[in-house]
Every structure is written in C-alpha cells, then in structure tokens.
Scaffold this active site. Structure first.
Site, PDB file in Angstrom:
ATOM      1  N   GLU A 195      22.380  50.464 -26.317  1.00 23.10           N
ATOM      2  CA  GLU A 195      23.786  50.081 -26.495  1.00 23.10           C
ATOM      3  C   GLU A 195      24.769  51.153 -26.050  1.00 23.10           C
ATOM      4  O   GLU A 195      25.924  50.849 -25.743  1.00 23.10           O
ATOM      5  CB  GLU A 195      24.073  49.700 -27.954  1.00 23.10           C
ATOM      6  CG  GLU A 195      24.040  50.870 -28.931  1.00 23.10           C
ATOM      7  CD  GLU A 195      24.418  50.453 -30.331  1.00 23.10           C
ATOM      8  OE1 GLU A 195      23.869  49.464 -30.835  1.00 23.10           O
ATOM      9  OE2 GLU A 195      25.283  51.129 -30.939  1.00 23.10           O
ATOM     10  N   HIS A 208      27.957  46.031 -32.175  1.00 24.53           N
ATOM     11  CA  HIS A 208      28.072  47.067 -33.207  1.00 24.53           C
ATOM     12  C   HIS A 208      29.419  46.973 -33.948  1.00 24.53           C
ATOM     13  O   HIS A 208      30.160  47.949 -34.025  1.00 24.53           O
ATOM     14  CB  HIS A 208      27.886  48.460 -32.596  1.00 24.53           C
ATOM     15  CG  HIS A 208      27.293  49.437 -33.569  1.00 24.53           C
ATOM     16  ND1 HIS A 208      26.298  50.319 -33.254  1.00 24.53           N
ATOM     17  CD2 HIS A 208      27.573  49.664 -34.882  1.00 24.53           C
ATOM     18  CE1 HIS A 208      25.986  51.051 -34.308  1.00 24.53           C
ATOM     19  NE2 HIS A 208      26.753  50.665 -35.317  1.00 24.53           N
ATOM     20  N   ASP A 234      23.312  43.142 -33.981  1.00 27.92           N
ATOM     21  CA  ASP A 234      24.603  43.842 -33.856  1.00 27.92           C
ATOM     22  C   ASP A 234      24.382  45.198 -33.194  1.00 27.92           C
ATOM     23  O   ASP A 234      25.340  45.928 -32.949  1.00 27.92           O
ATOM     24  CB  ASP A 234      25.211  44.026 -35.255  1.00 27.92           C
ATOM     25  CG  ASP A 234      26.608  44.635 -35.210  1.00 27.92           C
ATOM     26  OD1 ASP A 234      27.464  44.070 -34.500  1.00 27.92           O
ATOM     27  OD2 ASP A 234      26.836  45.679 -35.849  1.00 27.92           O
ATOM     28  N   THR A 273      21.037  44.544 -37.988  1.00 29.82           N
ATOM     29  CA  THR A 273      22.369  45.155 -38.014  1.00 29.82           C
ATOM     30  C   THR A 273      22.239  46.658 -38.272  1.00 29.82           C
ATOM     31  O   THR A 273      23.218  47.311 -38.625  1.00 29.82           O
ATOM     32  CB  THR A 273      23.257  44.541 -39.121  1.00 29.82           C
ATOM     33  OG1 THR A 273      22.549  44.651 -40.361  1.00 29.82           O
ATOM     34  CG2 THR A 273      23.603  43.099 -38.850  1.00 29.82           C
ATOM     35  N   SER A 274      21.015  47.189 -38.122  1.00 28.72           N
ATOM     36  CA  SER A 274      20.814  48.598 -38.496  1.00 28.72           C
ATOM     37  C   SER A 274      20.875  49.542 -37.309  1.00 28.72           C
ATOM     38  O   SER A 274      21.841  50.273 -37.137  1.00 28.72           O
ATOM     39  CB  SER A 274      19.490  48.768 -39.219  1.00 28.72           C
ATOM     40  OG  SER A 274      19.723  48.759 -40.592  1.00 28.72           O
ATOM     41  N   ARG A 275      19.844  49.555 -36.514  1.00 28.20           N
ATOM     42  CA  ARG A 275      19.773  50.434 -35.348  1.00 28.20           C
ATOM     43  C   ARG A 275      18.921  49.760 -34.273  1.00 28.20           C
ATOM     44  O   ARG A 275      17.862  49.217 -34.583  1.00 28.20           O
ATOM     45  CB  ARG A 275      19.112  51.764 -35.717  1.00 28.20           C
ATOM     46  CG  ARG A 275      20.102  52.840 -36.059  1.00 28.20           C
ATOM     47  CD  ARG A 275      20.960  53.227 -34.851  1.00 28.20           C
ATOM     48  NE  ARG A 275      21.952  54.219 -35.171  1.00 28.20           N
ATOM     49  CZ  ARG A 275      23.198  53.941 -35.549  1.00 28.20           C
ATOM     50  NH1 ARG A 275      23.596  52.701 -35.680  1.00 28.20           N
ATOM     51  NH2 ARG A 275      24.050  54.924 -35.774  1.00 28.20           N
ATOM     52  N   PHE A 310      30.328  47.220 -39.101  1.00 27.29           N
ATOM     53  CA  PHE A 310      31.081  48.129 -39.985  1.00 27.29           C
ATOM     54  C   PHE A 310      32.586  47.867 -39.926  1.00 27.29           C
ATOM     55  O   PHE A 310      33.346  48.436 -40.705  1.00 27.29           O
ATOM     56  CB  PHE A 310      30.857  49.592 -39.551  1.00 27.29           C
ATOM     57  CG  PHE A 310      31.585  49.942 -38.274  1.00 27.29           C
ATOM     58  CD1 PHE A 310      31.105  49.532 -37.056  1.00 27.29           C
ATOM     59  CD2 PHE A 310      32.801  50.621 -38.308  1.00 27.29           C
ATOM     60  CE1 PHE A 310      31.796  49.805 -35.874  1.00 27.29           C
ATOM     61  CE2 PHE A 310      33.507  50.908 -37.133  1.00 27.29           C
ATOM     62  CZ  PHE A 310      32.994  50.493 -35.911  1.00 27.29           C
TER      63      PHE A 310
END
Ligand code: NAD
Length: 341
Positions: free
Chosen positions: A264, A296, A259, A233-235, A299
């Site tokens: 992306e 993504h 994510d 879920t980071s990069r 958040f």
C-alpha cells in the site's frame, strides 16, 4: 518545540492546529513522505512527526540526527516504519499513540462485512442507474453466523461486542487471551486451526509481528470454510496476497474486504486517479466482484483524529519537559515489536 510534520494532508493540519491551541508548539507541515531523500527538510527541528508510510530507516535517521532531531513523534500506533535499533544508537527517542479510537477501526470492519454481504456497492450503483433488479445481491443473515477474530485486543474486543449485537457466535484466537472476551456470551477462545475451520467470517485484529507475517497464507486458507468472508483492517502483510487471489479464484474465499494492502505504501493516501497503476496484483484484486478495498481509512474518524493529535502533542510536551511516558517505544534486542497502524 519546533516540530516538522511529514506526509501531511489538509486534515492533519486541521486537527493538529486545533489541538495545538493548548500546547503552543511550533508546527511546520511538509507534504512529502519522510525518507532519506527528504530528511534534510527537518534540519534544525528537534522533533519530527511521522505517519504510517513514512520511512525512518538507518540512512534517514542518520540525516535527522546529524541535523539535530532528538524525537520521532509517531502520529499512529504502529512503529514498523522505524528502525528502532538505529534510533537508539543515534539517541533519537521514539514516541507513539498506542490507542486512539478502537471504535473507528472496528466499525469500519463491520462496514466492510455489511457492504460485502449485501453487495451494497453494487446495489448503490444499480439504483443510480435505474436498475432495480435483485439478482446478484443475495446476502445472508449475520445472526447465527460464526465470526473468527484473530487478535482480541482493543479493536478486536470492540469488533467482538458489535458482532455479538448481531447475534453471531464468536471464536477468538490470541497469543495473549484476555478474560473479558469469553464473558461476552457465545464467545470462546480456540486454537487457530479450529477458528479457521469453523468461521463464516474471519477478521484480523492482531499486530504485524514476525510471527503474524502472512498468517493468512495458502495453508491457512485451505483450512477455512469454503466461501469464507475474510476481513483485514490491520496490516497488509498479515495476508499473502497471491494466496488470497488463488483462494478467490478457486471460490475458497467467497468475499474479501481489506482496508490495508501489502504494497500500500506505493498507492494509498494519494490521488492516483490520473495515472496508470503499475501494481498488477492490486488491479487484479480490484477486478473481482466479491472484493471491496478501502485505502487505509479505518482510523479516519474525527474522534480518532482528535485523539491522535492530542496524544502526539502531549508526547512532544512530555519529551520537551523531560517527563517519562508509557508512549515511548524502546528498542529491545529480543522483542521485535512490529506493531501497526
Ligand atoms: P492491541 O495491541 O490492543 O491488540 C492486538 C491483539 O493482538 C492483542 O490482544 C495481542 O495479544 C494480539 N496478538 C499479538 N500477537 C498475536 C499473535 N501472534 N497471534 C494472535 N494475536 C496476537 O492493538 P489494537 O489497538 O487492537 O490494534 C490492532 C491492529 O489494528 C493494530 O496492530 C493495527 O495493525 C491495526 N490498526 C489499523 C488501523 C487502520 O486504520 N486500518 C488503525 C489502527 C490500528
């Protein structure tokens, strides 16, 4: 202050307009992504507000500077989309939102784990189709599993606490370990190879830096437990996507939940449901039954959006009133801080 927003969606307008009642900045929303072809939209705006997939490269920044922009207010934590050296040269200050809700991302990572483990995506569709068979839905207890956490910062720590709640053993790897992690109980720091060898689930919570680029690659995948669950879920660029595909095909990776995705910026945040996706790698990943991809959205909670809007508008006020701020991102020759999100 007059602020030009790029890459805006309805939810950005909603949360920023709400927060701006207190600040009274003049907010103008543009839908296009910022790059050198759209930068002229911001002519006459001293402040420009960006998101994760906008492109503030040298050419874009030169257009902004020539048209009077003095501040880039990032409505995200990461600043890898900004050429900081050029911004410094052109006298454009860069500010960001270093922290909003670590719970939003950590909870989403846990959501991916539960979804993959219990095959909830299949179960949901089956029941809607009146198929009540259980074959293919077999999961495992998270209780007693070993979870490897790469990056034990704000999000990694919240994730660690949640996984402790499930009764998992925790292994942490961090370039800058913190004192609290090992007080969580059944949690210890190890070197990366030990984490890779012993974890049933590995979750990435470190920033994207030159030293973490492709931290998950063919070599590190080979060190993992066969059938491991990998969560990112980071990069996207933390993971070598081709190597992961090979790992899934060989069975070395048993589950993948992401994510974020390396390429992306050509896909995420847009409705492309009526177009033919040209990214074969992405389509291949999608085709595997043990892969779950979200676009993504980790958040994306109302708490996080409220906090992002508040901090971004405070940053703009601080800049306008000449106050110094810890949220300023300074260019430093040596520290290539390609942080994220
Ligand atoms: P943070 O700065 O609080 O924590 C990052 C941790 O990584 C720190 O403990 C740091 O020491 C560690 N680290 C740095 N270099 C490392 C290395 N080489 N190897 C291992 N660990 C290293 O950041 P955070 O707020 O916890 O965010 C973590 C990441 O989550 C962000 O960098 C971003 O990529 C991602 N993120 C994703 C979303 C999303 O919507 N998917 C949203 C926000 C953040």
């Amino acid at each position: 202050m007059k602020v030009a927003f790029f890459s805006t969606k309805a939810y950005d307008r909603q949360f920023f307009n709400q927060a701006n009642e207190k600040y009274q900045h003049e907010l103008v929303y543009f839908e296009p992504r910022l790059d050198h072809t759209t930068a002229s939209l911001a002519a006459g705006f001293p402040a420009v507000c960006l998101f994760v997939n906008d492109q503030a490269d040298a050419k874009t920044l030169e257009t902004l500077a020539a048209n009077g922009t003095k501040l880039l207010a990032l409505r995200c934590a990461g600043f890898n989309q900004v050429d900081l050296k050029s911004a410094a040269r052109l006298g454009i200050k860069v500010m960001r939102v270093p922290a909003y809700s670590p719970y939003s991302v950590a909870e989403h990572a846990v959501g991916l784990i539960l979804m993959l483990n219990r095959r909830l995506y299949r179960a949901y569709n089956r029941v809607r189709d009146d198929n009540f068979a259980l074959d293919g839905l077999l999961g495992f207890d998270l209780h007693g599993c070993t979870v490897g956490i790469i990056g034990t910062g704000k999000i990694g720590m919240v994730f660690a606490e949640i996984m402790r709640g499930f009764g998992c053993q925790l292994l942490g790897y961090d370039a800058y370990p913190n004192k609290i992690f090992e007080t969580l109980g059944a949690a210890r720091y190890v070197e990366l190879p030990e984490l890779l060898e012993n974890s049933d689930i590995i979750s990435l919570h470190c920033p994207l830096l030159p030293e973490t680029y492709h931290i998950i690659n063919a070599e590190t995948i080979a060190q993992m437990k066969p059938g491991v669950m990998l969560i990112n879920t980071s990069r996207g660029q933390l993971v070598d996507t081709q190597a992961v595909i090979e790992g899934i095909k060989s069975g070395q990776i048993g589950y993948l939940g992401i994510d974020v995705y390396e390429q992306e910026d050509n896909l995420f945040f847009e409705d492309l449901s009526d177009t033919v996706i040209q990214d074969d790698t992405f389509q291949l990943l999608q085709s595997f039954p043990n892969v779950v991809i979200t676009a993504h959205q980790a958040f994306f909670t109302r708490n996080a959006l409220t906090s992002i809007a508040e901090t971004t508008l405070t940053n703009i006020s601080d800049f306008e009133q000449g106050r110094s701020s810890d949220n300023e991102v300074k260019y430093e020759e040596k520290v290539v801080s390609k942080t994220p999100a």
